[in-house]
Motif scaffolding. Sequence first.
Motif, PDB file in Angstrom:
ATOM      1  N   SER A   6       0.831  -1.196   0.000  1.00 44.84           N
ATOM      2  CA  SER A   6       0.000   0.000   0.000  1.00 44.84           C
ATOM      3  C   SER A   6       0.869   1.250   0.000  1.00 44.84           C
ATOM      4  O   SER A   6       2.075   1.180   0.173  1.00 44.84           O
ATOM      5  CB  SER A   6      -0.908   0.000   1.231  1.00 44.84           C
ATOM      6  N   GLY A   7       0.217   2.382  -0.144  1.00 42.98           N
ATOM      7  CA  GLY A   7       0.899   3.662  -0.119  1.00 42.98           C
ATOM      8  C   GLY A   7       0.218   4.611  -1.080  1.00 42.98           C
ATOM      9  O   GLY A   7      -0.427   4.183  -2.039  1.00 42.98           O
ATOM     10  N   GLU A  55      -1.407  -5.419  -4.919  1.00 45.85           N
ATOM     11  CA  GLU A  55      -1.468  -3.983  -4.728  1.00 45.85           C
ATOM     12  C   GLU A  55      -2.671  -3.702  -3.835  1.00 45.85           C
ATOM     13  O   GLU A  55      -3.775  -4.168  -4.107  1.00 45.85           O
ATOM     14  CB  GLU A  55      -1.619  -3.310  -6.086  1.00 45.85           C
ATOM     15  N   ALA A  56      -2.435  -2.959  -2.767  1.00 48.85           N
ATOM     16  CA  ALA A  56      -3.472  -2.696  -1.772  1.00 48.85           C
ATOM     17  C   ALA A  56      -3.820  -1.215  -1.778  1.00 48.85           C
ATOM     18  O   ALA A  56      -3.119  -0.397  -1.186  1.00 48.85           O
ATOM     19  CB  ALA A  56      -2.979  -3.134  -0.387  1.00 48.85           C
ATOM     20  N   CYS A  57      -4.901  -0.869  -2.457  1.00 49.21           N
ATOM     21  CA  CYS A  57      -5.278   0.533  -2.634  1.00 49.21           C
ATOM     22  C   CYS A  57      -6.145   1.035  -1.486  1.00 49.21           C
ATOM     23  O   CYS A  57      -7.072   0.353  -1.044  1.00 49.21           O
ATOM     24  CB  CYS A  57      -6.013   0.697  -3.951  1.00 49.21           C
ATOM     25  N   GLU A  58      -5.829   2.241  -1.047  1.00 47.07           N
ATOM     26  CA  GLU A  58      -6.557   2.848   0.068  1.00 47.07           C
ATOM     27  C   GLU A  58      -7.870   3.498  -0.344  1.00 47.07           C
ATOM     28  O   GLU A  58      -8.730   3.752   0.501  1.00 47.07           O
ATOM     29  CB  GLU A  58      -5.668   3.880   0.780  1.00 47.07           C
ATOM     30  N   LEU A  66      -8.723  -6.750   2.725  1.00 46.26           N
ATOM     31  CA  LEU A  66      -7.662  -7.732   2.510  1.00 46.26           C
ATOM     32  C   LEU A  66      -7.252  -8.393   3.830  1.00 46.26           C
ATOM     33  O   LEU A  66      -7.597  -7.918   4.901  1.00 46.26           O
ATOM     34  CB  LEU A  66      -6.450  -7.058   1.864  1.00 46.26           C
ATOM     35  N   TYR A  67      -6.486  -9.457   3.712  1.00 42.43           N
ATOM     36  CA  TYR A  67      -5.968 -10.189   4.871  1.00 42.43           C
ATOM     37  C   TYR A  67      -4.448 -10.307   4.751  1.00 42.43           C
ATOM     38  O   TYR A  67      -3.921 -11.362   4.413  1.00 42.43           O
ATOM     39  CB  TYR A  67      -6.604 -11.577   4.941  1.00 42.43           C
ATOM     40  N   PRO A  68      -3.735  -9.201   5.011  1.00 44.32           N
ATOM     41  CA  PRO A  68      -2.278  -9.218   4.811  1.00 44.32           C
ATOM     42  C   PRO A  68      -1.532  -9.990   5.902  1.00 44.32           C
ATOM     43  O   PRO A  68      -1.807  -9.833   7.088  1.00 44.32           O
ATOM     44  CB  PRO A  68      -1.907  -7.736   4.870  1.00 44.32           C
ATOM     45  N   ASP A  69      -0.610 -10.842   5.475  1.00 44.46           N
ATOM     46  CA  ASP A  69       0.356 -11.428   6.409  1.00 44.46           C
ATOM     47  C   ASP A  69       1.533 -10.473   6.541  1.00 44.46           C
ATOM     48  O   ASP A  69       2.150 -10.374   7.586  1.00 44.46           O
ATOM     49  CB  ASP A  69       0.832 -12.793   5.896  1.00 44.46           C
ATOM     50  N   ILE A  70       1.828  -9.789   5.441  1.00 46.30           N
ATOM     51  CA  ILE A  70       2.833  -8.732   5.418  1.00 46.30           C
ATOM     52  C   ILE A  70       2.163  -7.501   4.818  1.00 46.30           C
ATOM     53  O   ILE A  70       1.681  -7.549   3.684  1.00 46.30           O
ATOM     54  CB  ILE A  70       4.068  -9.125   4.583  1.00 46.30           C
ATOM     55  N   ALA A  71       2.097  -6.428   5.586  1.00 43.16           N
ATOM     56  CA  ALA A  71       1.543  -5.159   5.097  1.00 43.16           C
ATOM     57  C   ALA A  71       2.701  -4.208   4.864  1.00 43.16           C
ATOM     58  O   ALA A  71       3.499  -3.957   5.775  1.00 43.16           O
ATOM     59  CB  ALA A  71       0.568  -4.568   6.112  1.00 43.16           C
ATOM     60  N   PHE A  97      -5.375  -0.561   8.261  1.00 40.30           N
ATOM     61  CA  PHE A  97      -4.800  -1.559   7.354  1.00 40.30           C
ATOM     62  C   PHE A  97      -3.670  -2.316   8.048  1.00 40.30           C
ATOM     63  O   PHE A  97      -3.625  -3.549   8.028  1.00 40.30           O
ATOM     64  CB  PHE A  97      -4.301  -0.873   6.079  1.00 40.30           C
ATOM     65  N   ALA A  98      -2.763  -1.590   8.683  1.00 36.96           N
ATOM     66  CA  ALA A  98      -1.643  -2.232   9.388  1.00 36.96           C
ATOM     67  C   ALA A  98      -2.148  -3.132  10.506  1.00 36.96           C
ATOM     68  O   ALA A  98      -1.574  -4.200  10.774  1.00 36.96           O
ATOM     69  CB  ALA A  98      -0.696  -1.171   9.938  1.00 36.96           C
ATOM     70  N   ALA A  99      -3.221  -2.736  11.150  1.00 34.41           N
ATOM     71  CA  ALA A  99      -3.773  -3.523  12.268  1.00 34.41           C
ATOM     72  C   ALA A  99      -4.377  -4.850  11.797  1.00 34.41           C
ATOM     73  O   ALA A  99      -4.624  -5.741  12.622  1.00 34.41           O
ATOM     74  CB  ALA A  99      -4.818  -2.697  13.008  1.00 34.41           C
ATOM     75  N   LEU A 100      -4.577  -5.013  10.501  1.00 35.75           N
ATOM     76  CA  LEU A 100      -5.097  -6.281   9.970  1.00 35.75           C
ATOM     77  C   LEU A 100      -4.063  -7.399  10.012  1.00 35.75           C
ATOM     78  O   LEU A 100      -4.415  -8.571   9.906  1.00 35.75           O
ATOM     79  CB  LEU A 100      -5.570  -6.092   8.521  1.00 35.75           C
ATOM     80  N   VAL A 101      -2.792  -7.045  10.151  1.00 35.91           N
ATOM     81  CA  VAL A 101      -1.728  -8.052  10.161  1.00 35.91           C
ATOM     82  C   VAL A 101      -1.853  -8.891  11.432  1.00 35.91           C
ATOM     83  O   VAL A 101      -1.883  -8.352  12.545  1.00 35.91           O
ATOM     84  CB  VAL A 101      -0.336  -7.386  10.085  1.00 35.91           C
ATOM     85  N   PRO A 102      -1.925 -10.203  11.290  1.00 36.72           N
ATOM     86  CA  PRO A 102      -2.081 -11.067  12.473  1.00 36.72           C
ATOM     87  C   PRO A 102      -0.781 -11.203  13.261  1.00 36.72           C
ATOM     88  O   PRO A 102       0.305 -10.860  12.766  1.00 36.72           O
ATOM     89  CB  PRO A 102      -2.473 -12.407  11.859  1.00 36.72           C
ATOM     90  N   ALA A 103      -0.888 -11.710  14.468  1.00 33.58           N
ATOM     91  CA  ALA A 103       0.300 -12.015  15.271  1.00 33.58           C
ATOM     92  C   ALA A 103       1.193 -12.935  14.438  1.00 33.58           C
ATOM     93  O   ALA A 103       0.707 -13.850  13.777  1.00 33.58           O
ATOM     94  CB  ALA A 103      -0.104 -12.698  16.572  1.00 33.58           C
ATOM     95  N   GLY A 104       2.474 -12.667  14.441  1.00 28.62           N
ATOM     96  CA  GLY A 104       3.409 -13.438  13.635  1.00 28.62           C
ATOM     97  C   GLY A 104       3.583 -12.880  12.236  1.00 28.62           C
ATOM     98  O   GLY A 104       4.442 -13.325  11.496  1.00 28.62           O
TER      99      GLY A 104
END
Length: 172
Positions: A6-7, A55-58, A66-71, A97-104
């Motif tokens: 994203s960005g 590509e993760a558009c805002e 989305l379900y990001p493992d890496i954001a 968006f960043a808060a969607l990243v799971p633990a790990g």
Amino acid sequence: DAVCISGTHGKTTTTSMTTQILLDAGIDPTCVIGGKLPAIHGSGRVGKSPVMVCEACEFVDTFLKLYPDIAVILNIDADHLDFFKDLADVEHSFRAFAALVPAGGLIVANGDDANTADALRGMDYVRFGFAETNDVCGKNFSADFREFDVYCGGALYCHPHLGVLGRHNAMN
């Protein structure tokens, strides 16, 4: 393993670069890109590995579905103000968006961008940029920014040779 990039600026280029790097490394990623990548003859493909790059558009908070493992957050600016109220609203959306990243999982963000730092204040993330205070930084740039050294944790990691020039592409 979803890598969501994203960005406000640089999403298509960075998503394309990431996809190209994975392909060249022998990883067969699924990808969704906002532009055409010659290596895949289009803007998307289904790969055989568990890695997906997108590509993760805002705009209209699309990336919150989305379900990001890496954001990855490249930068944040006051953009799409036909949807967002102001810069603070844009920053709030990127934080969500960043808060969607799971633990790990992993958040990777531009450590040189003040708006990104504001949005992620108090969150744990890997910082990249030109400043040596970042976890990952570029140094020793050629005049056209095609060649440089990448340092991770203060140690030399690699010396890329980009096919594109410019400071912005080195940041991508």
